[in-house]
Design an enzyme around this catalytic site. Structure first.
Site, PDB file in Angstrom:
ATOM      1  N   ASP A  68      10.088  -0.528 -12.011  1.00 50.20           N
ATOM      2  CA  ASP A  68      10.245   1.014 -11.994  1.00 50.20           C
ATOM      3  C   ASP A  68      11.378   1.354 -11.338  1.00 50.20           C
ATOM      4  O   ASP A  68      11.956   0.640 -10.390  1.00 50.20           O
ATOM      5  CB  ASP A  68       9.136   1.579 -11.330  1.00 50.20           C
ATOM      6  CG  ASP A  68       8.700   1.055  -9.675  1.00 50.20           C
ATOM      7  OD1 ASP A  68       9.118  -0.356  -9.605  1.00 50.20           O
ATOM      8  OD2 ASP A  68       8.101   1.802  -8.838  1.00 50.20           O
ATOM      9  N   GLU A 133       7.003  -0.037  -7.035  1.00 48.94           N
ATOM     10  CA  GLU A 133       7.275  -0.204  -5.894  1.00 48.94           C
ATOM     11  C   GLU A 133       7.961   1.001  -5.085  1.00 48.94           C
ATOM     12  O   GLU A 133       8.041   1.306  -3.937  1.00 48.94           O
ATOM     13  CB  GLU A 133       8.589  -1.265  -5.880  1.00 48.94           C
ATOM     14  CG  GLU A 133       8.996  -1.910  -4.619  1.00 48.94           C
ATOM     15  CD  GLU A 133       9.960  -1.142  -3.571  1.00 48.94           C
ATOM     16  OE1 GLU A 133       9.962  -1.632  -2.465  1.00 48.94           O
ATOM     17  OE2 GLU A 133      10.805  -0.467  -4.354  1.00 48.94           O
TER      18      GLU A 133
END
Ligand SMILES: [Zn+2]
Length: 377
Positions: A68, A133
């Protein structure tokens, strides 16, 4: 085009704003499956997690990272489309190029070259990849580690691909991170007309000496691998806007970045004791956003230092700086965790980019570490 650059471009072209994975893990899983890795998907909520392993026995070495990325922000701030990988003057531009799709690509190609050299594996080689994250980090590595704890899965050594370097590739190896603890303090008083201050109890006046004490407190010895723990005020609110009114409360927001010498509980007790000793009445809400971790054992740090030195000619500083990362969750498994990745000057900003030469060197560093950690010879 090099294999690392090509894969980095493929990943950047798959928009994956947190907690989206955008198909990145599919791409990584395909590459790993082709090398003989077993693939396990661990989806939780809207988050994709990937666990891939090669080998049966022995100590496990793991590459960890996230697919991500943070949002691109206003397109007008970008010189190129953030999700169209673009080469410019030796740099690869695009959201995630440095944080951390470039590292993921370098890990995969390092693994491909390493296995092509037909090594005799002296352990397990694993990949742990999340898509959570940059966001709330609830359903990503944190959750996977809980599952691993339940089923007794171990990771002995882990290299996280976070962009650790500042000016040159090889200048910084992260061996730990500070913890982050925030508090919202409400100091209570009695409001009133400023001309009749005897009938009021000014919360600002009451808070100032206590706040001063908190800002000059020595929280730890400062002799660990960490910078000294510090108490920092980020926001202060009091008053109704009129200059003749004493407010009845004052709100103060603060944060401590703390070392492994302290626990969050110890800090909370000490802050509350200082406030109570000043005789003030208060409410305090705590938020622990990250516990600290520190790798002290020398095996992985030593191999990383050797590899960085051999490829870049640099002696990396063993650092515990920076914000929080997923390394803190993995360390709970008793793992030796380090973070090493490209220069971080443009991460989370418009026009994020990574040096293409650095990506090649990064992949070489990872490859050398694989030889150092997973082969006997
Ligand atoms: Zn990152």
């Amino acid at each position: 085009m090099s294999a690392t650059l090509e894969l980095a471009k493929q990943l950047i072209a798959l928009p994956s704003v947190t907690p989206e994975d955008g198909g990145c893990q599919h791409l990584l899983a395909d590459r790993l499956q082709a090398l003989g890795f077993s693939i396990e998907r661990l989806p939780f909520g809207d988050v994709s997690n990937l666990w891939a392993c090669l080998g049966e026995a022995g100590p496990s070495f793991c590459f960890a990272g996230h697919t991500d990325v943070v949002p691109a922000g206003p397109m007008s701030d970008w010189n190129t489309d953030p999700f169209v990988p673009t080469e410019q003057n030796g740099f690869l531009h695009g959201r995630g190029s440095a944080d951390m799709k470039g590292s993921l690509a370098a890990m995969i190609t390092a693994t491909e070259r390493f296995l092509a050299s037909s090594p005799e594996l002296n352990g397990r080689l694993c990949f742990l990849v999340t898509s959570d994250e940059e966001g709330r980090a609830v359903h990503g590595i944190r959750k996977v580690v809980e599952v691993f704890q339940e089923r007794g899965e171990t990771i002995d050594y882990c290299v996280v691909g976070e962009p650790s370097c500042s000016d040159k590739l090889g200048d910084t190896l992260r061996i730990g991170r500070r913890g982050s603890l925030s508090g919202t303090l409400t100091v209570k008083g009695v409001g009133g007309h400023i001309a009749y201050w005897q009938r009021a109890d000014n919360p600002i006046h009451k808070a100032l000496p206590a706040l001063h004490k908190l800002t000059i407190e020595q929280w730890d010895s400062g002799e660990s691998a960490f910078p000294p723990t510090s108490f920092q005020i980020s926001n202060v609110h009091a008053g109704v806007g009129a200059n003749n009114v004493i407010p009845d409360t004052m709100m103060v927001e603060f944060n401590l970045r703390y070392s492994t010498e302290l626990t969050a509980e110890e800090i909370q007790q000490r802050v509350e004791a200082i406030l109570s000793n000043e005789g003030i009445e208060f409410d305090l809400d705590w938020h622990l956003s990250g516990e600290p971790f520190l790798t002290e054992k020398p095996e992985l740090i030593g191999q990383m230092q050797l590899a960085i030195q051999a490829v870049t000619g640099m002696t990396a500083e063993n650092s515990t700086g920076g914000g929080t990362s997923d390394g803190r969750f993995i360390a709970k498994l008793g793992t030796q965790v380090v973070e090493f990745g490209p220069c971080n000057g443009t991460i989370h900003k418009p026009n994020e980019c990574v040096s293409m030469a650095d990506l090649e060197q990064l992949s070489e560093v990872y490859e050398r570490v694989l030889h150092g950690m997973l082969t006997t010879g």
